[in-house]
Enzyme design. Sequence first.
Site, PDB file in Angstrom:
ATOM      1  N   HIS A  25      -1.829  -5.518   1.258  1.00 58.87           N
ATOM      2  CA  HIS A  25      -3.100  -6.223   1.053  1.00 58.87           C
ATOM      3  C   HIS A  25      -2.796  -7.575   0.430  1.00 58.87           C
ATOM      4  O   HIS A  25      -1.894  -7.694  -0.391  1.00 58.87           O
ATOM      5  CB  HIS A  25      -4.011  -5.425   0.100  1.00 58.87           C
ATOM      6  CG  HIS A  25      -5.161  -6.245  -0.411  1.00 58.87           C
ATOM      7  ND1 HIS A  25      -6.341  -6.382   0.286  1.00 58.87           N
ATOM      8  CD2 HIS A  25      -5.285  -7.015  -1.513  1.00 58.87           C
ATOM      9  CE1 HIS A  25      -7.147  -7.190  -0.385  1.00 58.87           C
ATOM     10  NE2 HIS A  25      -6.531  -7.580  -1.483  1.00 58.87           N
ATOM     11  N   LYS A  74       0.833  -1.205   0.000  1.00 59.72           N
ATOM     12  CA  LYS A  74       0.000   0.000   0.000  1.00 59.72           C
ATOM     13  C   LYS A  74       0.878   1.269   0.000  1.00 59.72           C
ATOM     14  O   LYS A  74       2.093   1.192   0.235  1.00 59.72           O
ATOM     15  CB  LYS A  74      -0.938  -0.037   1.210  1.00 59.72           C
ATOM     16  CG  LYS A  74      -1.907  -1.244   1.171  1.00 59.72           C
ATOM     17  CD  LYS A  74      -2.926  -1.150   2.296  1.00 59.72           C
ATOM     18  CE  LYS A  74      -3.850  -2.357   2.281  1.00 59.72           C
ATOM     19  NZ  LYS A  74      -4.934  -2.229   3.280  1.00 59.72           N
ATOM     20  N   TYR A  82     -12.210  -2.859  -3.778  1.00 59.76           N
ATOM     21  CA  TYR A  82     -12.748  -2.927  -2.408  1.00 59.76           C
ATOM     22  C   TYR A  82     -14.280  -2.960  -2.376  1.00 59.76           C
ATOM     23  O   TYR A  82     -14.880  -2.604  -1.359  1.00 59.76           O
ATOM     24  CB  TYR A  82     -12.225  -1.731  -1.604  1.00 59.76           C
ATOM     25  CG  TYR A  82     -10.798  -1.914  -1.105  1.00 59.76           C
ATOM     26  CD1 TYR A  82     -10.424  -3.054  -0.381  1.00 59.76           C
ATOM     27  CD2 TYR A  82      -9.831  -0.937  -1.312  1.00 59.76           C
ATOM     28  CE1 TYR A  82      -9.130  -3.222   0.081  1.00 59.76           C
ATOM     29  CE2 TYR A  82      -8.526  -1.099  -0.844  1.00 59.76           C
ATOM     30  CZ  TYR A  82      -8.192  -2.247  -0.143  1.00 59.76           C
ATOM     31  OH  TYR A  82      -6.903  -2.415   0.335  1.00 59.76           O
ATOM     32  N   ASN A 109      -2.063  -0.357   6.814  1.00 62.46           N
ATOM     33  CA  ASN A 109      -1.518  -1.633   7.298  1.00 62.46           C
ATOM     34  C   ASN A 109      -0.549  -2.282   6.310  1.00 62.46           C
ATOM     35  O   ASN A 109      -0.429  -3.501   6.241  1.00 62.46           O
ATOM     36  CB  ASN A 109      -2.645  -2.584   7.719  1.00 62.46           C
ATOM     37  CG  ASN A 109      -3.568  -2.931   6.580  1.00 62.46           C
ATOM     38  OD1 ASN A 109      -3.457  -2.387   5.484  1.00 62.46           O
ATOM     39  ND2 ASN A 109      -4.489  -3.846   6.824  1.00 62.46           N
ATOM     40  N   GLU A 140      -9.017 -10.255  -8.160  1.00 64.08           N
ATOM     41  CA  GLU A 140      -8.088  -9.135  -7.933  1.00 64.08           C
ATOM     42  C   GLU A 140      -6.941  -9.143  -8.947  1.00 64.08           C
ATOM     43  O   GLU A 140      -6.524  -8.080  -9.426  1.00 64.08           O
ATOM     44  CB  GLU A 140      -7.574  -9.183  -6.488  1.00 64.08           C
ATOM     45  CG  GLU A 140      -8.705  -8.892  -5.501  1.00 64.08           C
ATOM     46  CD  GLU A 140      -8.350  -9.137  -4.041  1.00 64.08           C
ATOM     47  OE1 GLU A 140      -7.202  -9.537  -3.738  1.00 64.08           O
ATOM     48  OE2 GLU A 140      -9.233  -8.928  -3.189  1.00 64.08           O
TER      49      GLU A 140
HETATM   50  P1  CMP Z   1      -7.129  -4.913   3.376  1.00 62.44           P
HETATM   51  O1  CMP Z   1      -6.594  -6.282   3.573  1.00 62.44           O
HETATM   52  O2  CMP Z   1      -6.559  -4.111   2.262  1.00 62.44           O
HETATM   53  O3  CMP Z   1      -8.716  -5.028   3.154  1.00 62.44           O
HETATM   54  C1  CMP Z   1      -9.622  -4.043   3.566  1.00 62.44           C
HETATM   55  C2  CMP Z   1      -8.965  -2.960   4.333  1.00 62.44           C
HETATM   56  O4  CMP Z   1      -9.821  -2.145   5.081  1.00 62.44           O
HETATM   57  C3  CMP Z   1      -8.039  -3.545   5.363  1.00 62.44           C
HETATM   58  O5  CMP Z   1      -6.928  -4.118   4.730  1.00 62.44           O
HETATM   59  C4  CMP Z   1      -7.759  -2.340   6.259  1.00 62.44           C
HETATM   60  O6  CMP Z   1      -6.626  -1.608   5.835  1.00 62.44           O
HETATM   61  C5  CMP Z   1      -8.999  -1.498   6.039  1.00 62.44           C
HETATM   62  N1  CMP Z   1      -9.759  -1.327   7.285  1.00 62.44           N
HETATM   63  C6  CMP Z   1     -10.288  -2.294   8.035  1.00 62.44           C
HETATM   64  N2  CMP Z   1     -10.909  -1.735   9.117  1.00 62.44           N
HETATM   65  C7  CMP Z   1     -10.737  -0.400   9.013  1.00 62.44           C
HETATM   66  C8  CMP Z   1     -11.129   0.710   9.815  1.00 62.44           C
HETATM   67  N3  CMP Z   1     -11.825   0.539  10.933  1.00 62.44           N
HETATM   68  N4  CMP Z   1     -10.786   1.940   9.403  1.00 62.44           N
HETATM   69  C9  CMP Z   1     -10.091   2.121   8.257  1.00 62.44           C
HETATM   70  N5  CMP Z   1      -9.689   1.092   7.455  1.00 62.44           N
HETATM   71  C10 CMP Z   1     -10.007  -0.142   7.843  1.00 62.44           C
END
Ligand code: CMP
Length: 143
Positions: free
Chosen positions: A115, A9, A49, A112, A126
């Site tokens: 992904h 990311k 998403y 985070n 994807e």
């Molecule tokens: P990802 O694996 O990319 O899939 C969905 C994403 O939503 C997840 O990683 C997080 O980065 C994001 N996400 C999940 N919960 C929250 C939250 N409470 N606030 C913001 N982003 C979130």
Amino acid sequence: MERTYLMIKPDGVQRNLIGEIVSRFEKKGFTLVAAKLMTVSKETAETHYGEHKERPFFGELVSFITSGPVFAMVWEGESVISTARTMMGATNPQEAAPGTIRGDYGVQVAMNVIHGSDSPESAEREINIFFNEEELNSYDKEV
Ligand code: CMP
């Protein structure tokens, strides 16, 4: 052989973690099939998403993933979908175990670092969102 879609990311790219993360999957023994640095459009982010569309953080999710370049990858190997997720750690970096990518490099759930597809169906979907067939490399040809 199983394939998965992994995406470093914007936070991971800006913190110069591409090499470190790619290295972990290489050393584990997985095979890199495709990779590119790209800026995700709003439309592509909303498609990718789509399953989170009703979540309160959907807008934040889309604006974050489009905020800077991501490093999109396809990796191949036995059980690569679930093993990559184990290597990534829990979605929330505060809950991710030390030694995992998110456990070692992340703090916030929105930022985070990486992904990864969560099932064979998501992986296929994807991969097709981010790559076309010609971009998926084969190692079958003689060198
Ligand atoms: P990802 O694996 O990319 O899939 C969905 C994403 O939503 C997840 O990683 C997080 O980065 C994001 N996400 C999940 N919960 C929250 C939250 N409470 N606030 C913001 N982003 C979130």
